[in-house]
Design a protein around this motif. Structure first.
Motif, short mmCIF file in Angstrom:
data_model
loop_
_atom_site.label_atom_id
_atom_site.label_comp_id
_atom_site.label_asym_id
_atom_site.label_seq_id
_atom_site.Cartn_x
_atom_site.Cartn_y
_atom_site.Cartn_z
N GLU B 20 41.76 -61.83 115.91
CA GLU B 20 41.80 -61.15 114.43
C GLU B 20 42.28 -59.65 114.68
OE1 GLU B 20 41.44 -62.73 111.64
OE2 GLU B 20 40.56 -64.61 112.21
N GLU B 21 41.72 -59.21 115.76
CA GLU B 21 41.95 -57.81 116.15
C GLU B 21 43.41 -57.62 116.23
OE1 GLU B 21 40.41 -54.13 116.28
OE2 GLU B 21 39.05 -55.51 116.47
N LEU B 22 44.16 -58.62 116.90
CA LEU B 22 45.53 -58.47 117.25
C LEU B 22 46.42 -58.92 116.05
CD1 LEU B 22 45.47 -59.44 120.96
CD2 LEU B 22 45.78 -57.17 120.01
N GLY B 23 45.66 -59.50 114.88
CA GLY B 23 46.58 -59.86 113.66
C GLY B 23 47.45 -61.14 113.95
N LEU B 24 46.96 -61.88 115.09
CA LEU B 24 47.59 -63.06 115.48
C LEU B 24 47.11 -64.39 114.48
CD1 LEU B 24 47.29 -62.64 119.33
CD2 LEU B 24 49.20 -62.24 118.02
N ASP B 25 48.14 -65.02 114.58
CA ASP B 25 47.91 -66.61 113.59
C ASP B 25 47.25 -67.31 114.76
OD1 ASP B 25 48.74 -65.89 111.08
OD2 ASP B 25 50.61 -66.48 111.53
N TYR B 26 46.25 -68.20 114.35
CA TYR B 26 45.57 -69.09 115.14
C TYR B 26 44.99 -70.31 114.40
CZ TYR B 26 41.20 -66.91 114.45
OH TYR B 26 39.99 -66.23 113.79
N THR B 27 44.88 -71.35 114.89
CA THR B 27 44.20 -72.52 114.20
C THR B 27 42.81 -72.58 115.18
OG1 THR B 27 46.18 -73.70 113.93
CG2 THR B 27 44.03 -74.90 113.91
N ALA B 28 41.74 -72.58 114.58
CA ALA B 28 40.47 -72.61 114.93
C ALA B 28 39.78 -73.93 115.12
CB ALA B 28 39.19 -71.76 114.50
N VAL B 29 39.62 -74.88 116.00
CA VAL B 29 39.10 -76.27 115.90
C VAL B 29 37.48 -76.21 116.47
CG1 VAL B 29 39.31 -78.35 117.14
CG2 VAL B 29 41.43 -76.90 116.60
N LEU B 30 36.74 -76.71 115.64
CA LEU B 30 35.34 -76.67 116.10
C LEU B 30 34.96 -77.61 117.18
CD1 LEU B 30 32.32 -75.85 115.57
CD2 LEU B 30 32.04 -77.70 113.92
N VAL B 31 34.07 -77.35 118.22
CA VAL B 31 33.81 -78.35 119.13
C VAL B 31 32.34 -78.45 118.62
CG1 VAL B 31 33.58 -79.11 121.49
CG2 VAL B 31 35.54 -77.59 120.65
N SER B 194 37.93 -57.55 111.96
CA SER B 194 38.06 -58.34 112.86
C SER B 194 36.88 -59.33 112.95
CB SER B 194 38.55 -58.02 114.27
OG SER B 194 37.53 -57.10 114.72
N VAL B 195 35.88 -58.85 113.06
CA VAL B 195 34.67 -59.51 113.10
C VAL B 195 33.93 -60.10 111.86
CG1 VAL B 195 32.10 -59.05 113.07
CG2 VAL B 195 33.64 -58.10 114.95
N GLN B 196 34.40 -59.39 110.63
CA GLN B 196 34.16 -59.97 109.19
C GLN B 196 35.02 -61.12 109.05
OE1 GLN B 196 34.08 -56.71 106.68
NE2 GLN B 196 32.41 -55.39 107.61
N ALA B 197 36.41 -60.99 109.62
CA ALA B 197 37.37 -62.10 109.50
C ALA B 197 36.90 -63.35 110.24
CB ALA B 197 38.77 -61.74 109.62
N ALA B 198 36.36 -63.00 111.43
CA ALA B 198 35.92 -64.22 112.26
C ALA B 198 34.88 -64.89 111.64
CB ALA B 198 35.73 -63.74 113.64
N ARG B 199 33.91 -64.15 111.08
CA ARG B 199 32.84 -64.55 110.38
C ARG B 199 33.19 -65.45 108.82
NH1 ARG B 199 28.90 -60.23 110.88
NH2 ARG B 199 28.15 -61.33 112.97
N ALA B 200 33.98 -64.73 108.36
CA ALA B 200 34.59 -65.47 106.99
C ALA B 200 34.90 -66.64 107.37
CB ALA B 200 35.59 -64.55 106.22
N LYS B 201 35.70 -67.09 108.34
CA LYS B 201 36.33 -68.35 108.98
C LYS B 201 35.33 -69.19 109.51
CE LYS B 201 40.90 -66.32 109.46
NZ LYS B 201 42.08 -66.09 110.28
#
Lengths: 205, 205
Positions: B20-31, B194-201
């Motif tokens: 998020e800090e780098l503004g990169l697109d990514y897919t997050a897969v829950l394990v 970046s932290v807020q974005a990771a938390r929102a996802k």
């Protein structure tokens, strides 16, 4: 001016091997665990964690094997890190595994008091350590290139670290010969002038 | 194309924060650890160690938090590593401490079966984990710059990692407020987009 504080029975010889590999002058200072020198004020002033290795440089004091190796490569030996970013990351992947898994598994054989308070728990950890250490060796045997080096066809920072920790196997009555690629890596590293120089100085056991 | 395999209760959110800090697109897969997805064949094919984080990149698959962070900085964000080699080494020093000491101390609260076989030993480790984790927090409080960042006055790879692991304290009934510099670091990090974005996802708990 570089001063390495070490004990030959720890991971600290890794740093000496790289210093020798790079042809750097350094002073090696034994931290005698028999007299608990690692917990004496003089050592704690250098490293409050009471551990080795410690490398004293003109820029300041560094601890943690991986950080010292990083600095040595950055300042004195960029050829010890793969030029390709992904290959360099694979080298780091092994380095973090060595620090946080293989070495930690070994530590449970001797240092259970770090993580539990009862003698019976320490005995349990000591008894299990050969199993977890062997499992880590099997993982490394199965997943590292080791053809002959840890990453690709060049010597990198991961090689001396793997060499030093793999040699701990005999202290757990594990025969590295059961892991043919790791055994070949041990033999190859033993033949290097840097390893022989570190051993001649008594830094490597 | 980047795919992060994560679980929000592990160290893996560190990687999401940096993505998020780098503004990169990514897919997050829950394990999902409840269904033991980390030990299922699909996950073991990616990471035979059965752990997260795993980052799947176009260049290949990477494991180990420190190695993934290294790759992200090398390829996408060199500004996340101090330009000065000694300061960069001090960042690595903290990163290795987080991986091999702070995180390992926490793991003994939940994962004693990695290192011992008896329930009584696991209970002993669980009971001691708050003490060892707190000792590590005290070390970090006393020896990191934290003014406000881990190293000097810039955000580096060490900051999100410290943030994620320090937040584990509450799971051991440790109040981070007892460590004022770490508490200020937590608050500062919580305010970052970046932290807020990771938390929102949902990647960060």
């Amino acid at each position: 001016m570089l001063t390495l504080h070490y004990n030959p029975l720890t991971v600290a010889p890794t740093i000496a091997i790289v210093l020798e590999e790079l042809g750097l002058d350094y002073t090696a200072v034994l931290v005698d665990f028999v007299t608990k020198a690692q917990a004496a004020p003089a050592h704690l002033a250098l490293n409050p964690k009471g551990r080795v290795p410690v490398l004293v440089t003109d820029a300041g004091v560094l601890t943690e094997t991986g950080a010292i190796l990083y600095w040595l490569a950055a300042v004195h030996g960029p050829h010890l890190v793969p030029a390709d970013a992904f290959q360099a990351a694979r080298m780091r992947e092994t380095m973090y595994y060595l620090a946080a898994t293989l070495h930690v598994n070994f530590a449970h054989a001797l240092r259970g008091a770090r993580w539990a308070d009862r003698q019976a728990s320490w005995d349990d950890m000591t008894a299990k350590a050969p199993e977890t250490f062997a499992a880590s060796l099997a993982y490394l045997e199965g997943h590292l290139d080791l053809a002959p080096f840890v990453v690709g066809d060049g010597y990198t920072l991961a090689d001396p670290w793997l060499f030093v920790l793999t040699a701990f196997a005999s202290r757990l009555k594990i025969d590295v010969a059961d892991y043919p690629k790791l055994a070949a890596h041990q033999a190859m590293m033993n033949d290097r002038a840097s390893v022989q120089a570190a051993r001649a100085k008594g830094v490597l056991a």
